[in-house]
Structure formats: C-alpha cells, structure tokens
Design a protein around this motif. Structure first.
Motif, PDB file in Angstrom:
ATOM      1  N   PRO A 141       0.805  -1.233   0.000  1.00 40.61           N
ATOM      2  CA  PRO A 141       0.000   0.000   0.000  1.00 40.61           C
ATOM      3  C   PRO A 141       0.829   1.271   0.000  1.00 40.61           C
ATOM      4  O   PRO A 141       0.290   2.346  -0.268  1.00 40.61           O
ATOM      5  CB  PRO A 141      -0.826  -0.129   1.287  1.00 40.61           C
ATOM      6  CG  PRO A 141      -0.096  -1.108   2.140  1.00 40.61           C
ATOM      7  CD  PRO A 141       0.594  -2.052   1.210  1.00 40.61           C
ATOM      8  N   ALA A 142       2.154   1.174   0.277  1.00 40.36           N
ATOM      9  CA  ALA A 142       2.996   2.372   0.230  1.00 40.36           C
ATOM     10  C   ALA A 142       3.165   2.893  -1.193  1.00 40.36           C
ATOM     11  O   ALA A 142       3.634   4.020  -1.388  1.00 40.36           O
ATOM     12  CB  ALA A 142       4.368   2.069   0.840  1.00 40.36           C
ATOM     13  N   TRP A 195      -8.113   1.882  -6.411  1.00 36.23           N
ATOM     14  CA  TRP A 195      -7.890   3.246  -6.866  1.00 36.23           C
ATOM     15  C   TRP A 195      -6.956   3.920  -5.885  1.00 36.23           C
ATOM     16  O   TRP A 195      -7.082   3.747  -4.656  1.00 36.23           O
ATOM     17  CB  TRP A 195      -9.217   4.013  -6.934  1.00 36.23           C
ATOM     18  CG  TRP A 195      -9.038   5.506  -7.105  1.00 36.23           C
ATOM     19  CD1 TRP A 195      -8.908   6.202  -8.267  1.00 36.23           C
ATOM     20  CD2 TRP A 195      -8.971   6.476  -6.047  1.00 36.23           C
ATOM     21  NE1 TRP A 195      -8.755   7.546  -8.011  1.00 36.23           N
ATOM     22  CE2 TRP A 195      -8.790   7.740  -6.652  1.00 36.23           C
ATOM     23  CE3 TRP A 195      -9.025   6.398  -4.659  1.00 36.23           C
ATOM     24  CZ2 TRP A 195      -8.678   8.924  -5.911  1.00 36.23           C
ATOM     25  CZ3 TRP A 195      -8.911   7.557  -3.910  1.00 36.23           C
ATOM     26  CH2 TRP A 195      -8.751   8.806  -4.547  1.00 36.23           C
ATOM     27  N   ASP A 196      -5.998   4.673  -6.405  1.00 36.75           N
ATOM     28  CA  ASP A 196      -5.101   5.424  -5.525  1.00 36.75           C
ATOM     29  C   ASP A 196      -4.734   6.741  -6.182  1.00 36.75           C
ATOM     30  O   ASP A 196      -4.728   6.865  -7.415  1.00 36.75           O
ATOM     31  CB  ASP A 196      -3.842   4.614  -5.192  1.00 36.75           C
ATOM     32  CG  ASP A 196      -2.946   4.401  -6.398  1.00 36.75           C
ATOM     33  OD1 ASP A 196      -1.961   5.149  -6.544  1.00 36.75           O
ATOM     34  OD2 ASP A 196      -3.227   3.482  -7.185  1.00 36.75           O
ATOM     35  N   LYS A 228      -1.015  15.406   2.168  1.00 36.61           N
ATOM     36  CA  LYS A 228       0.424  15.315   1.904  1.00 36.61           C
ATOM     37  C   LYS A 228       0.887  13.865   1.821  1.00 36.61           C
ATOM     38  O   LYS A 228       1.895  13.461   2.421  1.00 36.61           O
ATOM     39  CB  LYS A 228       1.216  16.060   2.976  1.00 36.61           C
ATOM     40  CG  LYS A 228       0.929  17.553   3.015  1.00 36.61           C
ATOM     41  CD  LYS A 228       1.751  18.258   4.067  1.00 36.61           C
ATOM     42  CE  LYS A 228       1.443  19.763   4.065  1.00 36.61           C
ATOM     43  NZ  LYS A 228       2.248  20.491   5.089  1.00 36.61           N
ATOM     44  N   GLY A 229       0.119  13.075   1.084  1.00 36.11           N
ATOM     45  CA  GLY A 229       0.464  11.666   0.918  1.00 36.11           C
ATOM     46  C   GLY A 229      -0.507  10.981  -0.018  1.00 36.11           C
ATOM     47  O   GLY A 229      -1.468  11.590  -0.524  1.00 36.11           O
ATOM     48  N   GLY A 230      -0.287   9.722  -0.266  1.00 31.10           N
ATOM     49  CA  GLY A 230      -1.147   8.951  -1.142  1.00 31.10           C
ATOM     50  C   GLY A 230      -2.277   8.286  -0.378  1.00 31.10           C
ATOM     51  O   GLY A 230      -2.109   7.869   0.770  1.00 31.10           O
ATOM     52  N   VAL A 231      -3.421   8.167  -1.012  1.00 32.33           N
ATOM     53  CA  VAL A 231      -4.574   7.483  -0.435  1.00 32.33           C
ATOM     54  C   VAL A 231      -5.024   6.411  -1.425  1.00 32.33           C
ATOM     55  O   VAL A 231      -4.847   6.549  -2.642  1.00 32.33           O
ATOM     56  CB  VAL A 231      -5.729   8.449  -0.127  1.00 32.33           C
ATOM     57  CG1 VAL A 231      -5.362   9.390   1.000  1.00 32.33           C
ATOM     58  CG2 VAL A 231      -6.124   9.241  -1.378  1.00 32.33           C
ATOM     59  N   ILE A 272     -12.889  -4.979   1.596  1.00 32.24           N
ATOM     60  CA  ILE A 272     -12.668  -3.588   1.239  1.00 32.24           C
ATOM     61  C   ILE A 272     -11.674  -2.997   2.226  1.00 32.24           C
ATOM     62  O   ILE A 272     -11.693  -3.317   3.423  1.00 32.24           O
ATOM     63  CB  ILE A 272     -13.981  -2.779   1.224  1.00 32.24           C
ATOM     64  CG1 ILE A 272     -13.744  -1.384   0.660  1.00 32.24           C
ATOM     65  CG2 ILE A 272     -14.618  -2.724   2.604  1.00 32.24           C
ATOM     66  CD1 ILE A 272     -15.017  -0.615   0.366  1.00 32.24           C
ATOM     67  N   GLY A 273     -10.756  -2.162   1.705  1.00 32.10           N
ATOM     68  CA  GLY A 273      -9.740  -1.580   2.566  1.00 32.10           C
ATOM     69  C   GLY A 273      -9.415  -0.154   2.168  1.00 32.10           C
ATOM     70  O   GLY A 273      -9.651   0.275   1.028  1.00 32.10           O
ATOM     71  N   PHE A 274      -8.872   0.604   3.120  1.00 31.47           N
ATOM     72  CA  PHE A 274      -8.443   1.979   2.913  1.00 31.47           C
ATOM     73  C   PHE A 274      -7.033   2.133   3.449  1.00 31.47           C
ATOM     74  O   PHE A 274      -6.716   1.618   4.529  1.00 31.47           O
ATOM     75  CB  PHE A 274      -9.376   2.970   3.613  1.00 31.47           C
ATOM     76  CG  PHE A 274      -8.886   4.393   3.551  1.00 31.47           C
ATOM     77  CD1 PHE A 274      -9.086   5.148   2.401  1.00 31.47           C
ATOM     78  CD2 PHE A 274      -8.229   4.965   4.624  1.00 31.47           C
ATOM     79  CE1 PHE A 274      -8.627   6.453   2.332  1.00 31.47           C
ATOM     80  CE2 PHE A 274      -7.767   6.274   4.560  1.00 31.47           C
ATOM     81  CZ  PHE A 274      -7.973   7.025   3.409  1.00 31.47           C
ATOM     82  N   TYR A 275      -6.168   2.855   2.683  1.00 32.90           N
ATOM     83  CA  TYR A 275      -4.766   2.981   3.073  1.00 32.90           C
ATOM     84  C   TYR A 275      -4.281   4.409   2.848  1.00 32.90           C
ATOM     85  O   TYR A 275      -4.779   5.132   1.984  1.00 32.90           O
ATOM     86  CB  TYR A 275      -3.889   2.020   2.255  1.00 32.90           C
ATOM     87  CG  TYR A 275      -4.359   0.597   2.307  1.00 32.90           C
ATOM     88  CD1 TYR A 275      -4.086  -0.218   3.395  1.00 32.90           C
ATOM     89  CD2 TYR A 275      -5.113   0.063   1.264  1.00 32.90           C
ATOM     90  CE1 TYR A 275      -4.535  -1.514   3.455  1.00 32.90           C
ATOM     91  CE2 TYR A 275      -5.571  -1.235   1.307  1.00 32.90           C
ATOM     92  CZ  TYR A 275      -5.279  -2.022   2.399  1.00 32.90           C
ATOM     93  OH  TYR A 275      -5.727  -3.302   2.453  1.00 32.90           O
TER      94      TYR A 275
END
Length: 305
Positions: A21-22, A54-55, A62-65, A84-87
C-alpha cells in the motif's frame, strides 16, 4: 479447522496496492487497477479473485490514499469472500536520491456461503445432513486486517515490505475462538533503462519484479520479467506455490495506449515438478494518469509550491 484456508490466497499480478500500500500515489500519479484471476489447482480446488483498486496523491493530506476492493471464491469450502480496505501512504524520508515511504491502513473481509450452497440449504429439507453440513449461518467468518507498509525507492529500484495482522472471528461456529496471525509480503522491482552515448533511449523498458507472499496458511513466491515497448508488453514469470507444491511457468502479453494498459498473464504447472497440473490466468486493466501542471498564460512555467 484453524489451519484451513480462509481467504482466496491468489497473488495478483497488477494490483500494486494489494502487494504494497505504500505505492499509493507514488510520484503523485493517480491510478486505477482492476482485473480477475482464476486458478485451477485440481477438480476439488479452484479459486477466483476479482479486484479493483484506486489510488491518488492528496495535497491536503500530503500523501497517497488508496481504496481496495476484492471478491473471491473458494470452491473447496463453497465460500465467497468480499473485502474492502483503505490505506494512507506518506511520511517521506529523503536520503540522497532516494525516498522512504511508510503506509498504514486496514481491510475488512467477510466470508459467506456461496450463493448456490445457500440456495440449496433453503430448498432441500433439513433432515438431509449433507447439504447443511456447513451449518445454518449464511455468514461464516470475518477477518480484520490492519496493514503497515515500508517502501524504499529511487529512480530505478523499489524495495518494500508489508506486514499484516490477521484477526479472524468465526460467526458460524461459536465454539471456535478468535485467532490472530501475522503475514508478510516482500516486493522488489527494478527498471533497466537502455543508455546510448550518455543519452537515454527507451524503445523498451525492462522491469524485473520479485514478490514473496507469506501467511500461516499459504506461501507464494513469484519472479517476473517485463519488457514494455511503446504500445506492447511482453514478459515471462515463474511462480512457486510452496503450500500446494506447484511450480508455474507462464507469460505476459499486453497492449498500451496512452494511460491505459491491458495485460493477460497465463501459466501452467510444470509437469514432473508440480503435484498438480494446475492452470492460472489473469486479465487486467491499468490506468495510470501522471500529474499535470499547465498554465494558460504561462504554459512553460513550473508549478508553484
């Protein structure tokens, strides 16, 4: 029963968020990946996995979602899974020409009876034990999966590790205690560019990729080499399923147009080495849109911070 496979443990080829996810919002790109992977092990074990992720990069955060959705099937247990997940990926640490990114997020997976099994349980009388040996409950279990990712990257190399905490809670059999296990995913990717007279010439770009996936119930390793041309993609891969003792040899073909990429990955178990003559294939669509910085009055000016 605690060691029975309780997820669709297939290793997606083109779902980067599932692998690490990074990678969300890397280089401030926005991307969408979707695909379906099917794996036939034998007549009693077949697995199917649909995924969509989707990202994007968020200036406010100030980062990726990233959002990740998947739906799988385990034929041996007549189980369907939905997750389902969120990062979030951020906290950059710059070291010379490289960066370190950290990510955190969580995913929730719900397992149910396959719809056909649930239908038969309602139609066939209950005095027949065979159709209802799974129990009456439609929901089988839940898995809560907090994930923590690490990624070191520069212009040509990416190395990442993802750690997952899997907390499984059974709802069909109340006597089974909740369990907590750990899982890890190693990701290594390198781009090999062709340089001619100190200038970069890129008729194609080579990308070796190594992914090692470890869980208590499954261990999978895959080495893939891709050659991306202007509008075509070719590749080959070797995947070892150490749990089922299957060594798969396969290839990749794809087509690229602007920001879209269509890839087909397919392979078969190597006879004499694998315990089963298995078959696997995955069809995927990737859309990667880089950031745009355009001024109507001063089109060549760099973006303002």
């Amino acid at each position: 029963m605690s060691r029975a496979q309780n997820e669709t443990y297939l290793l997606p080829f083109d779902n980067r968020i599932e692998i690490n996810p990074a990678l969300a919002g890397l280089n401030k790109n926005s991307s969408y990946q979707t695909g379906n992977q099917y794996h036939f092990v034998n007549s009693e074990q077949t697995y199917n996995l649909f995924y969509a992720s989707w990202d994007s990069y968020s200036n406010k955060l100030k980062g990726g979602v990233a959002l990740n959705f998947s739906q799988g099937m385990l034929s041996g247990q007549n189980i369907s899974t939905s997750a389902i997940g969120f990062y979030y990926s951020g906290f950059p640490i710059k070291i010379n020409n490289s960066r370190i990114l950290l990510s955190a997020g969580t995913e929730v997976l719900a397992a149910t009876k396959h719809w056909a099994v649930a239908f038969l349980n309602n139609v066939i009388p209950h005095d027949n034990d065979a159709p209802i040996e799974q129990g009456e409950s439609f929901f089988r279990y839940y898995i809560f999966k907090p994930k923590f990712g690490f990624l070191w990257t520069n212009n040509s190399l990416q190395i990442g590790i993802t750690s997952t905490v899997l907390h499984t809670r059974d709802v069909a059999f109340s006597l089974i205690e909740p369990t907590t296990t750990l899982g890890y995913t190693l990701y290594v990717s390198k781009k090999v560019d062709k340089r001619v007279r100190d200038l970069y010439s890129r008729p194609f770009e080579m990308s070796p990729e190594l992914v090692v996936f470890y869980r208590e119930e499954a261990t999978i390793a895959r080495l893939r080499l891709l050659a991306e041309y202007t509008d075509k993609t070719w590749g080959a891969f070797v995947q070892n399923d150490f749990t089922n003792h299957i060594s798969t040899l396969g290839g990749t073909i794809g087509y690229r147009h602007n920001f879209m990429r269509f890839n087909l990955n397919a392979g078969m178990g190597i006879p004499g080495i694998s315990d089963y003559n298995s078959f696997m294939c995955e069809l995927s669509l990737n859309i990667i849109v880089p950031p745009f910085s355009h001024s109507k009055y001063n089109p060549w000016a760099p973006a303002k911070n």
